[in-house]
Design a protein around this motif. Structure first.
Motif, mmCIF file in Angstrom:
data_model
loop_
_atom_site.group_PDB
_atom_site.id
_atom_site.type_symbol
_atom_site.label_atom_id
_atom_site.label_comp_id
_atom_site.label_asym_id
_atom_site.label_seq_id
_atom_site.Cartn_x
_atom_site.Cartn_y
_atom_site.Cartn_z
ATOM 1 N N LEU A 139 26.531 30.988 46.587
ATOM 2 C CA LEU A 139 26.139 31.758 45.411
ATOM 3 C C LEU A 139 25.197 30.905 44.576
ATOM 4 O O LEU A 139 25.539 29.777 44.208
ATOM 5 N N GLU A 140 24.008 31.445 44.284
ATOM 6 C CA GLU A 140 23.070 30.749 43.396
ATOM 7 C C GLU A 140 22.975 31.513 42.085
ATOM 8 O O GLU A 140 22.519 32.657 42.055
ATOM 9 N N VAL A 141 23.384 30.879 41.007
ATOM 10 C CA VAL A 141 23.404 31.495 39.682
ATOM 11 C C VAL A 141 22.117 31.114 38.958
ATOM 12 O O VAL A 141 21.937 29.979 38.532
ATOM 13 N N GLY A 142 21.206 32.073 38.843
ATOM 14 C CA GLY A 142 19.893 31.806 38.295
ATOM 15 C C GLY A 142 18.956 31.378 39.404
ATOM 16 O O GLY A 142 18.570 30.210 39.499
ATOM 17 N N CYS A 143 18.571 32.333 40.251
ATOM 18 C CA CYS A 143 17.860 32.001 41.496
ATOM 19 C C CYS A 143 16.355 31.919 41.337
ATOM 20 O O CYS A 143 15.649 31.579 42.297
ATOM 21 N N GLY A 144 15.829 32.203 40.147
ATOM 22 C CA GLY A 144 14.389 32.125 39.963
ATOM 23 C C GLY A 144 13.640 33.015 40.937
ATOM 24 O O GLY A 144 14.055 34.138 41.226
ATOM 25 N N TRP A 145 12.544 32.499 41.470
ATOM 26 C CA TRP A 145 11.724 33.255 42.410
ATOM 27 C C TRP A 145 12.118 32.975 43.867
ATOM 28 O O TRP A 145 11.336 33.191 44.775
#
Length: 389
Positions: A178-184
């Motif tokens: 899980l990536e919280v704040g994945c940007g682009w």
């Protein structure tokens, strides 16, 4: 009459001739800065309205005055590093004292990072234009500090940062992340391509979500437009890069509690965030209004004091001076692309963006800002963790 060829501006400017207020002169002298001096970091006053802006609204007035071309500086990052080193931004003059007191009191009393406000920073900052970020960032589109330990350019520094995170997380093929704040999608794409893991990335930016899905097409990456408070499921690994600055200390307990529930008992959580030693709530009023609304930089005291209720701290890595290099590289890319970007963005935006990047570079150069990577494991974990650099 002076001309600054390093700014990418074609105009010349006349410096103002009215004597500046003694209080401002004395304050700047603490940082060895002169008004209309001949050194690169000296302030060139073009319009005397600058003084009233500083005396009534402090750093907010100072930044807006730069946007409105009331003053100029050849070496803006050098100026800001001197100002930050002497903490002049914390020494408002005149009526600005009341302005600052009310501003920071508001940030202390109110929860400015509620779920209803979560998407504001996405709309104001991250959604302003993918063309801008494509021109400014590296090919992976990393909008966070690079790792310059062995790197000689921005691309290498960002790849080094991406791989450092993966190695710290001890990724193995088939893991769910899980990536919280994945940007682009920079880290999500890198993890999927190089470490054969499955990623769910979440963001509060519509444009980031759209571009991340496009850039990660064909990879085992799912991108959702959702606030961290609403995420569900359990994962082998959780990672958050450059997002914690939007959480706010009133929400730290909920943030760590939520993500502790997302990490499997034998899992790891890596948190990458800007930090500061400043105990006051909120961020600088200019940054709050024009760049990152409702932001708040953590201190180690508040961050670790809260996260230890849910996690063991396995590793703490600090490399804040690398952000100075990263910001200056972004500026060089932005300035080089300005002839094309100027077809969509006006001169005031140019000055706003320059002030943003240069003031942040000065912030890190003065070591007022730090960059921390924490590796955390759930309470009760028996894992033996070896630090990675």
């Amino acid at each position: 009459m002076q001309k600054d060829s390093r700014l990418g501006l074609s105009e010349e400017f006349d410096t103002a001739r009215t004597a500046p207020p003694k209080a401002i002169v004395d304050l700047l002298a603490m940082a060895d800065v002169r008004i209309n001096g001949d050194r690169p970091w000296d302030i060139q006053v073009i319009d005397d309205r600058l003084y009233s802006e500083v005396l009534t609204r402090g750093t907010l007035g100072f930044g807006e005055a730069y946007m409105d071309r009331l003053w100029e500086c050849h070496d803006l990052s050098g100026l800001m590093a001197r100002v930050m080193s002497e903490r002049l931004d914390e020494k408002p003059l005149g009526r600005a004292k009341l302005f600052f007191a009310l501003y920071y009191l508001r940030a202390r009393i109110m929860n400015l990072q509620t779920s209803s406000r979560a998407f504001q920073v996405g709309e104001q900052h991250y959604d302003i234009g993918n063309d801008l970020y494509a021109a400014m960032l590296d090919p992976h589109w990393c909008y966070s500090c690079g790792y310059w330990r062995e790197a000689e350019d921005l691309d290498a520094a960002q790849v080094a940062k991406l791989d450092l995170i993966c190695r710290k997380l001890q990724l193995e093929p088939g893991m769910k992340v899980l990536e919280v704040g994945c940007g682009w999608g920079s880290l999500a794409g890198y993890m999927a391509e190089h470490y054969s893991v499955e990623i769910r990335g979440i963001t509060i930016s519509k444009e980031q979500a759209r571009m991340a899905r496009q850039r990660c097409e064909g990879l085992p990456v799912e991108i959702d437009l959702v606030d961290y408070r609403d995420v569900q499921g359990q994962y082998d690994r959780v990672v958050s890069v450059g997002m914690f600055e939007h959480v706010g200390r009133k929400n730290y307990a909920d943030y760590f509690s939520k993500l502790a529930g997302c990490v499997k008992p034998d899992g790891l959580f890596l948190l990458h965030t800007i930090g500061t030693d400043n105990e006051r709530c909120g961020v600088d009023p200019w940054i709050d209004r024009y760049i990152f609304p409702n932001g708040e930089l953590p201190t180690l005291k508040h961050m670790i004091g809260t996260c230890e209720q849910q996690f063991h701290v396995e590793d703490l890595h600090s490399f804040g001076t690398d952000y100075d290099k990263t910001l200056m590289a972004w500026w060089n890319n932005f300035q080089g692309a300005w002839p094309q970007l100027s077809e969509r963005y006006d001169e005031r935006f140019y000055r706003m963006w320059r002030y943003y990047l240069m003031s942040c570079a000065g912030f890190f150069r003065a070591k007022r800002g730090q960059l921390w990577q924490l590796v955390l494991s759930p309470l009760g974990s028996q894992r033996v963790y070896r630090s990675v650099r």
